[in-house]
Write a protein that holds these residues in place. Structure first.
Motif, PDB file in Angstrom:
ATOM      1  N   GLY A  25       9.728  -4.038  -2.844  1.00  0.00           N
ATOM      2  CA  GLY A  25       9.021  -4.297  -4.357  1.00  0.00           C
ATOM      3  C   GLY A  25      10.388  -4.445  -5.251  1.00  0.00           C
ATOM      4  N   HIS A  26      11.380  -3.719  -5.132  1.00  0.00           N
ATOM      5  CA  HIS A  26      12.310  -3.808  -6.199  1.00  0.00           C
ATOM      6  C   HIS A  26      13.084  -5.202  -5.681  1.00  0.00           C
ATOM      7  CE1 HIS A  26      11.626   0.278  -6.810  1.00  0.00           C
ATOM      8  NE2 HIS A  26      12.411   0.202  -7.946  1.00  0.00           N
ATOM      9  N   MET A  27      13.346  -5.652  -4.522  1.00  0.00           N
ATOM     10  CA  MET A  27      13.873  -6.980  -4.460  1.00  0.00           C
ATOM     11  C   MET A  27      13.096  -8.129  -4.951  1.00  0.00           C
ATOM     12  SD  MET A  27      16.825  -6.202  -2.193  1.00  0.00           S
ATOM     13  CE  MET A  27      16.856  -7.158  -0.831  1.00  0.00           C
ATOM     14  N   ILE A  28      11.829  -7.783  -4.665  1.00  0.00           N
ATOM     15  CA  ILE A  28      10.984  -8.880  -5.151  1.00  0.00           C
ATOM     16  C   ILE A  28      10.971  -9.077  -6.780  1.00  0.00           C
ATOM     17  CG2 ILE A  28       8.657  -9.626  -5.623  1.00  0.00           C
ATOM     18  CD1 ILE A  28       7.855  -8.325  -2.977  1.00  0.00           C
ATOM     19  N   ILE A  29      11.170  -7.972  -7.467  1.00  0.00           N
ATOM     20  CA  ILE A  29      11.164  -8.054  -8.827  1.00  0.00           C
ATOM     21  C   ILE A  29      12.574  -8.527  -9.502  1.00  0.00           C
ATOM     22  CG2 ILE A  29      11.270  -6.538 -11.028  1.00  0.00           C
ATOM     23  CD1 ILE A  29       8.448  -7.006  -9.683  1.00  0.00           C
ATOM     24  N   ALA A  30      13.632  -8.146  -8.547  1.00  0.00           N
ATOM     25  CA  ALA A  30      14.925  -8.702  -9.072  1.00  0.00           C
ATOM     26  C   ALA A  30      15.225 -10.165  -8.637  1.00  0.00           C
ATOM     27  CB  ALA A  30      16.099  -7.845  -8.319  1.00  0.00           C
ATOM     28  N   SER A  31      14.531 -10.649  -7.613  1.00  0.00           N
ATOM     29  CA  SER A  31      14.665 -11.881  -7.245  1.00  0.00           C
ATOM     30  C   SER A  31      13.754 -12.727  -8.259  1.00  0.00           C
ATOM     31  CB  SER A  31      14.557 -12.084  -5.663  1.00  0.00           C
ATOM     32  OG  SER A  31      13.048 -11.881  -5.505  1.00  0.00           O
ATOM     33  N   SER A  32      12.877 -12.194  -8.514  1.00  0.00           N
ATOM     34  CA  SER A  32      11.703 -13.013  -9.466  1.00  0.00           C
ATOM     35  C   SER A  32      12.671 -13.285 -10.764  1.00  0.00           C
ATOM     36  CB  SER A  32      10.532 -12.293  -9.682  1.00  0.00           C
ATOM     37  OG  SER A  32       9.637 -12.231  -8.352  1.00  0.00           O
ATOM     38  N   PHE A  33      12.944 -12.208 -11.311  1.00  0.00           N
ATOM     39  CA  PHE A  33      13.996 -12.177 -12.311  1.00  0.00           C
ATOM     40  C   PHE A  33      15.142 -13.225 -12.298  1.00  0.00           C
ATOM     41  CE2 PHE A  33      17.555 -10.704 -15.041  1.00  0.00           C
ATOM     42  CZ  PHE A  33      17.242 -10.667 -16.233  1.00  0.00           C
ATOM     43  N   SER A  99       4.822 -12.067  -5.182  1.00  0.00           N
ATOM     44  CA  SER A  99       3.746 -11.390  -6.103  1.00  0.00           C
ATOM     45  C   SER A  99       4.284 -10.066  -6.730  1.00  0.00           C
ATOM     46  CB  SER A  99       2.364 -11.255  -5.383  1.00  0.00           C
ATOM     47  OG  SER A  99       1.258 -10.707  -6.305  1.00  0.00           O
ATOM     48  N   PRO A 100       4.904 -10.305  -7.973  1.00  0.00           N
ATOM     49  CA  PRO A 100       5.111  -8.993  -8.905  1.00  0.00           C
ATOM     50  C   PRO A 100       3.896  -8.248  -9.162  1.00  0.00           C
ATOM     51  CG  PRO A 100       6.131 -11.143  -9.687  1.00  0.00           C
ATOM     52  CD  PRO A 100       5.418 -11.476  -8.611  1.00  0.00           C
ATOM     53  N   ILE A 101       2.697  -8.758  -9.354  1.00  0.00           N
ATOM     54  CA  ILE A 101       1.610  -8.096  -9.563  1.00  0.00           C
ATOM     55  C   ILE A 101       1.146  -6.981  -8.435  1.00  0.00           C
ATOM     56  CG2 ILE A 101      -1.055  -8.178 -10.145  1.00  0.00           C
ATOM     57  CD1 ILE A 101       1.029  -9.088 -12.523  1.00  0.00           C
ATOM     58  N   VAL A 102       1.001  -7.440  -7.220  1.00  0.00           N
ATOM     59  CA  VAL A 102       0.950  -6.816  -5.986  1.00  0.00           C
ATOM     60  C   VAL A 102       1.863  -5.675  -5.784  1.00  0.00           C
ATOM     61  CG1 VAL A 102       1.029  -6.579  -3.461  1.00  0.00           C
ATOM     62  CG2 VAL A 102      -0.070  -8.563  -4.594  1.00  0.00           C
ATOM     63  N   VAL A 103       3.343  -5.764  -6.275  1.00  0.00           N
ATOM     64  CA  VAL A 103       4.344  -4.835  -6.312  1.00  0.00           C
ATOM     65  C   VAL A 103       3.939  -3.725  -7.293  1.00  0.00           C
ATOM     66  CG1 VAL A 103       6.744  -4.418  -6.900  1.00  0.00           C
ATOM     67  CG2 VAL A 103       6.010  -6.605  -5.428  1.00  0.00           C
ATOM     68  N   ALA A 104       3.542  -4.163  -8.467  1.00  0.00           N
ATOM     69  CA  ALA A 104       3.236  -3.414  -9.672  1.00  0.00           C
ATOM     70  C   ALA A 104       1.869  -2.298  -9.403  1.00  0.00           C
ATOM     71  CB  ALA A 104       3.034  -4.105 -10.960  1.00  0.00           C
TER      72      ALA A 104
END
Length: 261
Positions: A25-33, A99-104
């Motif tokens: 989840g954290h990697m998805i958020i960071a890579s999305s950023f 999907s950041p939404i799924v992570v959140a």
């Protein structure tokens, strides 16, 4: 992906892989950023650098690896569900990885559960793991195929639900990470090879750097986590997950709204 992005992602991986906060989840958020979440190499990188974190478990628990054959059979039993569901749901999981939404949402739901875990199972003191317990832990681990759930969190809670002590459940989760991550890495490398794209020298260097950084950071994270978990339990991780999940939702919809305007 540049070198700085690779180092930051590896630090995130090393810190979060063995904490119940979801490294994926954290990697998805960071890579999305960074704007690279959908890149095929980014998806490969986030999986392959887990080899470095695996090595940290081997180093820290080296003497424990010389256990009975029975222990390794139990690890194998716990690993089987990940193989089955991983192959069955591979394409679906790949789609969720963007999907950041799924992570959140997963972070928030998991956070509320972690707030209650100590009340539900915190008094367990069992240190013996049966084959049935190993299988159930493996099934719990499969929940982490949903980004944001946390592999370590799901497997530790799974162990505690079977009356294992926090320390025993956490350490079994660490050992279970080895076949699970190795399997995921081999599968991802195979999938990447089918794309017909060769790994460049630059990308190979990024993978090497990522594994080294992840290894060093994970060494520190594991020792710190076990000490903290034994004394204080899961509540702080629950609060962190809820705050992080809400923050991600706010940022996502705020940015989306600005884009529409």
């Amino acid at each position: 992906m540049n070198t700085l992005q690779a180092i930051i992602l590896a630090i995130i991986e090393g810190i979060t892989e063995f904490l119940p906060v979801s490294s994926t989840g954290h990697m998805i958020i960071a890579s999305s950023f960074f704007g690279i979440a959908g890149d095929d190499f980014t998806k490969l990188f986030t999986i392959v650098i887990q080899l470095g974190t695996i090595l940290s478990v081997v180093v820290l628990y080296f003497k424990r690896f010389f256990q009975s054959i029975d222990f390794y059979f139990k690890l194998f039993v716990a690993f089987i569900p990940a193989v089955f569901f991983g192959l069955l749901l591979n394409d679906f999981i790949d789609d969720l990885l963007e999907s950041p939404i799924v992570v959140a949402i997963s972070l928030i739901i998991g956070g509320f559960l972690l707030l209650k875990v100590d009340d539900w199972f915190g008094n367990a003191e069992n240190t013996e793991i049966s084959y049935l317990t190993a299988l159930k832990i493996g099934l719990f681990q499969c929940l982490a195929m949903i980004p944001g759930v946390s592999r370590s969190g799901a497997s530790i809670v799974g162990g505690m639900s079977q009356k294992l002590s926090r320390t025993t459940a956490a350490e079994f989760s660490f050992f279970l990470a080895i076949p699970t991550m190795l399997g995921a890495t081999v599968k991802k490398l195979y999938d990447y090879s089918k794309l017909g794209v060769e790994i460049t020298d630059h990308q190979l260097n990024l993978l090497i750097i990522g594994n080294i950084v992840g290894f060093i950071v994970a060494l520190i994270a594991i020792k710190s986590f076990i000490g903290y978990l034994t004394k204080h339990g899961f509540k702080i991780f629950g609060y962190y997950r809820i705050i992080a999940g809400v923050a991600i939702l706010i940022i996502h919809f705020f940015v989306q709204k600005l884009t529409i305007i």
